[in-house]
Motif scaffolding. Sequence first.
Motif, PDB file in Angstrom:
ATOM      1  N   LEU A  35       4.351   4.827 -18.459  1.00 55.64           N
ATOM      2  CA  LEU A  35       5.148   6.168 -19.641  1.00 55.64           C
ATOM      3  C   LEU A  35       5.920   6.623 -18.720  1.00 55.64           C
ATOM      4  O   LEU A  35       7.071   8.146 -19.206  1.00 55.64           O
ATOM      5  N   ASP A  36       6.627   5.978 -18.222  1.00 63.45           N
ATOM      6  CA  ASP A  36       7.945   6.593 -17.112  1.00 63.45           C
ATOM      7  C   ASP A  36       8.792   5.940 -17.800  1.00 63.45           C
ATOM      8  O   ASP A  36      10.045   4.893 -17.346  1.00 63.45           O
TER       9      ASP A  36
ATOM     10  N   ALA B   6      14.685   0.404 -20.580  1.00 66.68           N
ATOM     11  CA  ALA B   6      14.058   0.617 -21.371  1.00 66.68           C
ATOM     12  C   ALA B   6      13.536  -0.894 -21.709  1.00 66.68           C
ATOM     13  O   ALA B   6      13.117  -0.933 -22.680  1.00 66.68           O
ATOM     14  N   ASP B   7      14.060  -1.744 -21.045  1.00 71.54           N
ATOM     15  CA  ASP B   7      12.981  -3.258 -21.553  1.00 71.54           C
ATOM     16  C   ASP B   7      12.280  -3.357 -20.563  1.00 71.54           C
ATOM     17  O   ASP B   7      11.477  -3.108 -19.910  1.00 71.54           O
TER      18      ASP B   7
ATOM     19  N   MET C 113       3.480  -5.098 -11.827  1.00 71.54           N
ATOM     20  CA  MET C 113       3.945  -5.236 -10.518  1.00 71.54           C
ATOM     21  C   MET C 113       5.577  -5.299 -10.164  1.00 71.54           C
ATOM     22  O   MET C 113       5.390  -4.054  -9.370  1.00 71.54           O
ATOM     23  N   SER C 114       6.188  -5.689 -11.212  1.00 71.52           N
ATOM     24  CA  SER C 114       7.120  -6.061 -10.818  1.00 71.52           C
ATOM     25  C   SER C 114       8.394  -4.063 -11.596  1.00 71.52           C
ATOM     26  O   SER C 114       9.628  -3.975 -11.397  1.00 71.52           O
ATOM     27  N   GLY C 115       7.819  -2.720 -11.962  1.00 71.25           N
ATOM     28  CA  GLY C 115       7.641  -2.074 -12.086  1.00 71.25           C
ATOM     29  C   GLY C 115       8.057  -1.283 -13.095  1.00 71.25           C
ATOM     30  O   GLY C 115       8.340   0.061 -13.377  1.00 71.25           O
ATOM     31  N   ALA C 116       7.968  -2.220 -14.005  1.00 68.32           N
ATOM     32  CA  ALA C 116       7.712  -2.155 -15.412  1.00 68.32           C
ATOM     33  C   ALA C 116       6.936  -1.268 -16.476  1.00 68.32           C
ATOM     34  O   ALA C 116       5.778  -0.717 -15.589  1.00 68.32           O
TER      35      ALA C 116
END
Length: 289
Positions: free
Chosen positions: A30-31, A36-37, A72-75
Amino acid sequence: MELAKSFEPADIESRWYPQWEQSGYFGSGLDTSKPADQSFCILPPPNVTGSLHMGHAFNQTIMDALTRYHRMSGANTLWQPGTDHAGIATQMVVERKLEGEGVSRHDLGRAKFIEKVWEWKEYSGNTITRQMRRLGTSPDWKRERFTMDDGLSKIVTETFVRLYNEGLIYRGKRLVNWDPKLGTAVSDLEVISEEEDGFLWHLNYPLADGSGPFDGGDHAAGNHARRYRRHGSPEDERQAPHRQDDPPAALLHAGRRAGRRALAAHPDHCRRLRRQGIRHRLRQGDPGA
């Protein structure tokens, strides 16, 4: 510490998975500072009528791999878990279970029977989620839902009412598969179809001008019950007898297969003919037809 002679994943996974889940590693991100993607995936909810099979394992493996990759990609990721009520199928399973105990749903009454259904949901639903955990899947378990939860049921009702009020869906009479035992309609998937030998009928309709019987040819014959009218080739003015108050119905589904040179369409015979009847404004539900 003695090293095991072979790899035993059951012991390792049963120890690490609860720790991963309790640590919140599967939680949705929820960062708001992230782009936005984001990644979002809804688990097609398995029916609570049974347990998972190889098909579930296959698609859940793909969803889990995609969710883990984006996580793991940070999304910000969310893999939404849940189970489906499968109303009629669940009712059938519970009724069979009660029959084994010598009890029917009518003996219990509506309220008690619903309690039994919820008991089965807890038992079967928990079996499914235990299997998913055993597979090592990583949905956000804190958000787990059931399709009959109060909040979801309210949303479904609101959505259908809104679509109806906006004219995007409508209510109409439909042919259904009625189960006299369950006292409700069931889907095509729950119907056991049986093949039967039929007959090929040859019909000769007398023509109004007395020139001979109607033999099909380039005509398409439409009828509602015992009411007929020629409707086809524009250069052929011959007509079969019909009632003046009935509209002509040109049925465009006559194929080249044997016995399909002319079609009879009664809207109450099947779903396809009902759609044609609605299209040609034929009377529906005529008990004398």
